[in-house]
Design an enzyme around this catalytic site. Structure first.
Site, PDB file in Angstrom:
ATOM      1  N   GLY A   7       3.523  12.804   3.599  1.00 58.19           N
ATOM      2  CA  GLY A   7       2.329  12.394   2.856  1.00 58.19           C
ATOM      3  C   GLY A   7       1.204  13.399   3.036  1.00 58.19           C
ATOM      4  O   GLY A   7       0.020  13.043   3.055  1.00 58.19           O
ATOM      5  N   TYR A 137       0.976  -5.078   1.396  1.00 59.79           N
ATOM      6  CA  TYR A 137       0.630  -3.920   2.222  1.00 59.79           C
ATOM      7  C   TYR A 137       0.555  -4.338   3.703  1.00 59.79           C
ATOM      8  O   TYR A 137       1.120  -3.691   4.579  1.00 59.79           O
ATOM      9  CB  TYR A 137      -0.713  -3.375   1.738  1.00 59.79           C
TER      10      TYR A 137
HETATM   11  N1  SER Z   1      -7.816   1.730   3.458  1.00 63.11           N
HETATM   12  C1  SER Z   1      -6.647   0.930   3.311  1.00 63.11           C
HETATM   13  C2  SER Z   1      -6.646   0.194   2.040  1.00 63.11           C
HETATM   14  O1  SER Z   1      -7.711  -0.125   1.573  1.00 63.11           O
HETATM   15  C3  SER Z   1      -6.563  -0.055   4.429  1.00 63.11           C
HETATM   16  O2  SER Z   1      -5.640   0.347   5.352  1.00 63.11           O
HETATM   17  O3  SER Z   1      -5.620  -0.117   1.523  1.00 63.11           O
END
Ligand code: SER
Length: 316
Positions: A7, A137
């Site tokens: 990445g 996520y």
């Molecule tokens: N910055 C990330 C997001 O907003 C959080 O881990 O998905």
């Protein structure tokens, strides 16, 4: 012996590669990403969801440390949860499997404040709290943390991670995160003087400036293993709301106008901590953030304005 960054064209990766090259020597740090970027060699095109290509690069360069940054962020993850699972969990499993079979000593895993759900104390959320995220996520990050633990215990791969808050950076913008507003607002302020924020004015979230984010990863991996009580640590630097960052930017750009039009990302933000307790990281490996809100805003604006001035003075 080499260090591999996956990445490497992303928000954190693009700057981490530079920091690692400065510290360990340019030839020792292999940048990799799914698409070509502007990073100087050594660079490898690498789709981390394909285990055999990870294997090839790790063997070719005798990789001993992997910073595995390739991932789908929270807002993009909610648009296509199955893909978020496949990319985030699939690629981590590939990296860990290749690590244990090909002599990789250390793996860095960026976890997130998204591991927490709405059922924990949202102010100064402790290191040890229930991990019941409501986003895919978050689900992938909790799974990732469990895999870090498992591979360390079962196979002796030294996997370490950080629960990053929102990361603010001046070089490569983030893509698809819920905390992205805190970067977008700077570009909008400098370029147009107006910004439409996708979160409510009073949405408080933990945040960190890029130099602290990079230093934290490097310091964690350099810390003696005997000092670590956890594989993955809470860390933070500051917490603010869109209203507060706008007010801080207005100290430099008084005319900045901000409108608030919350969208689906509001529900994600509302399920996350407002601030984080990072005392275990401080106690165990000496973590300490250097940038607070005013210092970060000043540095961000200086960098963005410097770049703008350079662009304007370059004849086209
Ligand atoms: N910055 C990330 C997001 O907003 C959080 O881990 O998905």
């Amino acid at each position: 012996m080499s260090i591999l960054v996956t990445g490497a064209t992303g928000q954190i990766g693009s700057e981490l590669v530079g920091a690692l090259r400065q510290r360990y020597g340019a030839d020792h740090v292999i940048a990799s990403a799914r698409r070509p970027g502007n990073l100087p060699a050594p660079f490898e095109l690498l789709d981390v969801t394909d285990r055999s290509t990870v294997e090839k690069v790790v063997s070719q360069y005798k990789v001993r440390v992997i910073y595995h940054l390739a991932a789908v962020l929270s807002a993009t993850g909610e648009q296509d949860p199955q893909r978020a699972w496949n990319v985030n969990v699939g690629s981590l499993l590939n990296v860990l499997e290749v690590a244990r079979n090909h002599g990789v000593h250390q793996v860095f895993f960026p976890s997130s404040i998204a591991v927490f759900g709405p059922n924990v104390p949202r102010d100064r959320t402790p290191q040890e709290a229930c991990l019941n995220p409501t986003t895919m996520y978050g689900v992938t990050k909790v799974t990732g943390e469990l895999l870090c633990d498992y591979y360390t215990r079962k196979y002796g791969v030294d996997v370490r991670g950080l629960r990053y808050p929102g990361i603010i950076s001046s070089e490569t913008p983030p893509g698809g995160g819920t905390t992205d507003y805190a970067v977008e607002i700077f570009y909008a302020a400098v370029e147009k003087g107006t910004y439409t924020c996708f979160l409510r004015e009073d949405t408080r979230l933990p945040m960190m400036y890029m130099p602290d984010c990079l230093r934290a990863a490097i310091e964690l991996l350099e810390a003696p293993n005997s000092r670590l009580r956890y594989r993955v640590y809470n860390i933070t630097a500051m917490s603010f709301t869109p209203g507060e960052i706008a007010a801080e930017i207005r100290k430099h750009i008084p005319g900045l106008r901000v409108e608030y039009k919350p969208d689906f990302r509001q529900a994600i933000a509302d399920s996350w901590p407002r601030s984080i307790d990072d005392s275990p990281a401080r106690d165990d490996w000496g973590w300490k953030a250097e940038y607070n809100l005013p210092q970060m805003v000043q540095d961000m604006l200086a960098r963005l304005r410097g770049r703008q001035a350079k662009l304007l003075s370059t004849p086209s």
